[in-house]
Motif scaffolding. Structure first.
Motif, PDB file in Angstrom:
ATOM      1  N   PRO A   1      58.546  24.442  28.357  1.00 25.82           N
ATOM      2  CA  PRO A   1      58.842  23.756  29.679  1.00 25.82           C
ATOM      3  C   PRO A   1      58.535  24.619  30.865  1.00 25.82           C
ATOM      4  N   PHE A   2      58.632  24.119  31.988  1.00 29.72           N
ATOM      5  CA  PHE A   2      58.202  24.686  33.024  1.00 29.72           C
ATOM      6  C   PHE A   2      58.994  25.653  33.630  1.00 29.72           C
ATOM      7  N   SER A   3      58.637  27.001  33.887  1.00 28.81           N
ATOM      8  CA  SER A   3      59.543  28.007  33.966  1.00 28.81           C
ATOM      9  C   SER A   3      59.262  28.337  35.832  1.00 28.81           C
ATOM     10  N   GLY A   4      60.010  28.089  36.751  1.00 30.31           N
ATOM     11  CA  GLY A   4      59.817  28.578  38.277  1.00 30.31           C
ATOM     12  C   GLY A   4      59.524  30.001  38.313  1.00 30.31           C
ATOM     13  N   LEU A   5      60.421  30.759  37.635  1.00 28.76           N
ATOM     14  CA  LEU A   5      60.136  32.200  37.761  1.00 28.76           C
ATOM     15  C   LEU A   5      58.733  32.688  37.177  1.00 28.76           C
ATOM     16  N   GLU A   6      58.350  32.255  36.158  1.00 30.51           N
ATOM     17  CA  GLU A   6      57.013  32.448  35.521  1.00 30.51           C
ATOM     18  C   GLU A   6      55.848  31.915  36.378  1.00 30.51           C
ATOM     19  N   ALA A   7      56.287  30.674  37.110  1.00 33.76           N
ATOM     20  CA  ALA A   7      55.203  29.896  38.018  1.00 33.76           C
ATOM     21  C   ALA A   7      54.967  30.928  39.030  1.00 33.76           C
ATOM     22  N   ALA A   8      56.199  31.669  39.762  1.00 32.48           N
ATOM     23  CA  ALA A   8      56.096  32.579  40.878  1.00 32.48           C
ATOM     24  C   ALA A   8      55.338  33.809  40.395  1.00 32.48           C
ATOM     25  N   GLY A   9      55.467  34.255  39.263  1.00 31.61           N
ATOM     26  CA  GLY A   9      54.726  35.504  38.759  1.00 31.61           C
ATOM     27  C   GLY A   9      53.293  35.151  38.684  1.00 31.61           C
ATOM     28  N   MET A  10      52.673  34.029  38.101  1.00 31.84           N
ATOM     29  CA  MET A  10      51.329  33.735  38.174  1.00 31.84           C
ATOM     30  C   MET A  10      50.909  33.421  39.620  1.00 31.84           C
ATOM     31  N   LEU A  11      51.630  33.062  40.512  1.00 31.30           N
ATOM     32  CA  LEU A  11      51.143  32.946  41.678  1.00 31.30           C
ATOM     33  C   LEU A  11      51.136  34.244  42.492  1.00 31.30           C
ATOM     34  N   SER A  12      51.965  35.247  42.208  1.00 37.55           N
ATOM     35  CA  SER A  12      51.635  36.589  42.710  1.00 37.55           C
ATOM     36  C   SER A  12      50.155  36.904  41.887  1.00 37.55           C
ATOM     37  N   VAL A  13      50.155  36.814  40.913  1.00 35.25           N
ATOM     38  CA  VAL A  13      48.908  37.402  40.164  1.00 35.25           C
ATOM     39  C   VAL A  13      47.603  36.896  40.881  1.00 35.25           C
ATOM     40  N   CYS A  14      47.599  35.435  41.045  1.00 29.97           N
ATOM     41  CA  CYS A  14      46.672  34.909  41.818  1.00 29.97           C
ATOM     42  C   CYS A  14      46.532  35.608  43.098  1.00 29.97           C
ATOM     43  N   LEU A  15      47.489  35.797  44.174  1.00 33.89           N
ATOM     44  CA  LEU A  15      47.594  36.464  45.246  1.00 33.89           C
ATOM     45  C   LEU A  15      46.895  37.710  45.224  1.00 33.89           C
ATOM     46  N   LEU A  16      47.150  38.533  44.130  1.00 38.62           N
ATOM     47  CA  LEU A  16      46.634  39.942  44.025  1.00 38.62           C
ATOM     48  C   LEU A  16      45.452  39.752  43.871  1.00 38.62           C
ATOM     49  N   ILE A  17      44.834  39.072  42.874  1.00 39.23           N
ATOM     50  CA  ILE A  17      43.349  38.885  42.604  1.00 39.23           C
ATOM     51  C   ILE A  17      42.611  38.497  43.637  1.00 39.23           C
ATOM     52  N   GLY A  18      42.954  37.576  44.362  1.00 41.05           N
ATOM     53  CA  GLY A  18      42.238  37.024  45.601  1.00 41.05           C
ATOM     54  C   GLY A  18      42.361  38.180  46.616  1.00 41.05           C
ATOM     55  N   SER A  19      43.439  38.838  46.789  1.00 43.42           N
ATOM     56  CA  SER A  19      43.342  39.987  47.774  1.00 43.42           C
ATOM     57  C   SER A  19      42.553  41.026  47.497  1.00 43.42           C
ATOM     58  N   ILE A  20      42.595  41.349  46.102  1.00 45.04           N
ATOM     59  CA  ILE A  20      41.442  42.461  45.738  1.00 45.04           C
ATOM     60  C   ILE A  20      39.960  42.048  46.003  1.00 45.04           C
ATOM     61  N   ASP A  21      39.728  40.833  45.685  1.00 43.83           N
ATOM     62  CA  ASP A  21      38.386  40.144  46.040  1.00 43.83           C
ATOM     63  C   ASP A  21      38.103  40.417  47.397  1.00 43.83           C
ATOM     64  N   TYR A  22      38.990  39.851  48.251  1.00 45.44           N
ATOM     65  CA  TYR A  22      38.702  39.658  49.680  1.00 45.44           C
ATOM     66  C   TYR A  22      38.737  41.035  50.355  1.00 45.44           C
ATOM     67  N   CYS A  23      39.663  42.001  49.897  1.00 46.44           N
ATOM     68  CA  CYS A  23      39.564  43.190  50.615  1.00 46.44           C
ATOM     69  C   CYS A  23      38.744  44.326  50.025  1.00 46.44           C
ATOM     70  N   LEU A  24      38.216  44.264  48.950  1.00 50.74           N
ATOM     71  CA  LEU A  24      37.357  45.205  48.331  1.00 50.74           C
ATOM     72  C   LEU A  24      35.914  44.759  47.898  1.00 50.74           C
ATOM     73  N   ILE A  25      35.986  43.932  47.118  1.00 45.03           N
ATOM     74  CA  ILE A  25      34.720  43.053  46.479  1.00 45.03           C
ATOM     75  C   ILE A  25      33.945  42.621  47.525  1.00 45.03           C
ATOM     76  N   SER A  26      34.475  41.680  48.404  1.00 45.50           N
ATOM     77  CA  SER A  26      33.611  40.730  49.217  1.00 45.50           C
ATOM     78  C   SER A  26      32.694  41.744  50.152  1.00 45.50           C
ATOM     79  N   PRO A  27      33.618  42.526  50.718  1.00 41.45           N
ATOM     80  CA  PRO A  27      32.865  43.461  51.689  1.00 41.45           C
ATOM     81  C   PRO A  27      31.743  44.400  51.167  1.00 41.45           C
ATOM     82  N   PHE A  28      32.183  44.880  49.723  1.00 37.99           N
ATOM     83  CA  PHE A  28      30.918  45.479  49.098  1.00 37.99           C
ATOM     84  C   PHE A  28      29.941  44.638  48.878  1.00 37.99           C
ATOM     85  N   LEU A  29      30.234  43.429  48.529  1.00 35.35           N
ATOM     86  CA  LEU A  29      28.738  42.559  48.236  1.00 35.35           C
ATOM     87  C   LEU A  29      28.176  42.212  49.431  1.00 35.35           C
ATOM     88  N   ALA A  30      28.737  42.287  50.695  1.00 33.79           N
ATOM     89  CA  ALA A  30      28.158  41.945  51.824  1.00 33.79           C
ATOM     90  C   ALA A  30      27.449  43.235  52.446  1.00 33.79           C
TER      91      ALA A  30
END
Length: 172
Positions: free
Chosen positions: A138-167
């Protein structure tokens, strides 16, 4: 003997749901390749626009978070069958875009593809594990919040480190 050939739906579902998820994901990958191979050269012009445009945090997070949000919504509704559709569409989009980047980048396509698709490449295995886990749970709000945090972390790494390097690589 009758029990040997009788397989009820719930029993079949429990036994083969992981295999069905893998088949849906692989079908999405192969269908993305098929559609890309059947596309004409006008697609190259559209794909080259990705190199000249700027990266926005909203667009980057949408690419990372939207598949998870659709998955969490399917789990929240207790409709794990929708996870098969989400996995198919995610795999289709990933393979289609990856091949487009490879074609447009020439000999540096392998590096450009990894840098442009960093978020999708890193988050795909995490999302797949989420799908596997929630085919029956079943759905778990705590697990969904954890996955959302992982999404934000990966997106932030991409935005702050990977994208400027690619540019810097593209602008030379």
């Amino acid at each position: 003997m009758a029990r040997l050939f009788h397989l009820s739906f719930p029993e079949w579902w429990r036994k083969y749901r992981s295999v069905l998820l893998a088949l849906c994901y692989l079908a999405g990958l192969f269908f993305g390749v098929f559609v890309f191979r059947s596309a004409d050269e006008r697609l190259d012009l559209l794909m080259r626009g990705a190199f000249s445009g700027t990266v926005s945090i909203v667009g980057l997070l949408c690419v990372t978070i939207l598949p998870f949000l659709f998955s969490a919504f399917a789990v929240f509704l207790s409709r794990p069958v929708l996870l098969f559709l989400v996995s198919f569409v995610q795999a289709f989009a990933f393979s289609f875009v990856s091949l487009g980047i490879l074609r447009c980048s020439g000999s540096a396509g392998w590096l450009t593809r990894w840098l442009l698709c960093f978020s999708g490449s890193v988050f795909a295995p995490v999302l797949y594990l989420y799908w596997q886990r929630h085919l029956t749970r079943p759905f778990s709000g705590l697990e969904a919040a954890g996955m959302l945090s992982v999404c934000l972390l990966i997106g932030s790494i991409d935005y702050c480190l990977i994208s400027p390097f690619l540019a810097r690589l593209i602008n030379g």
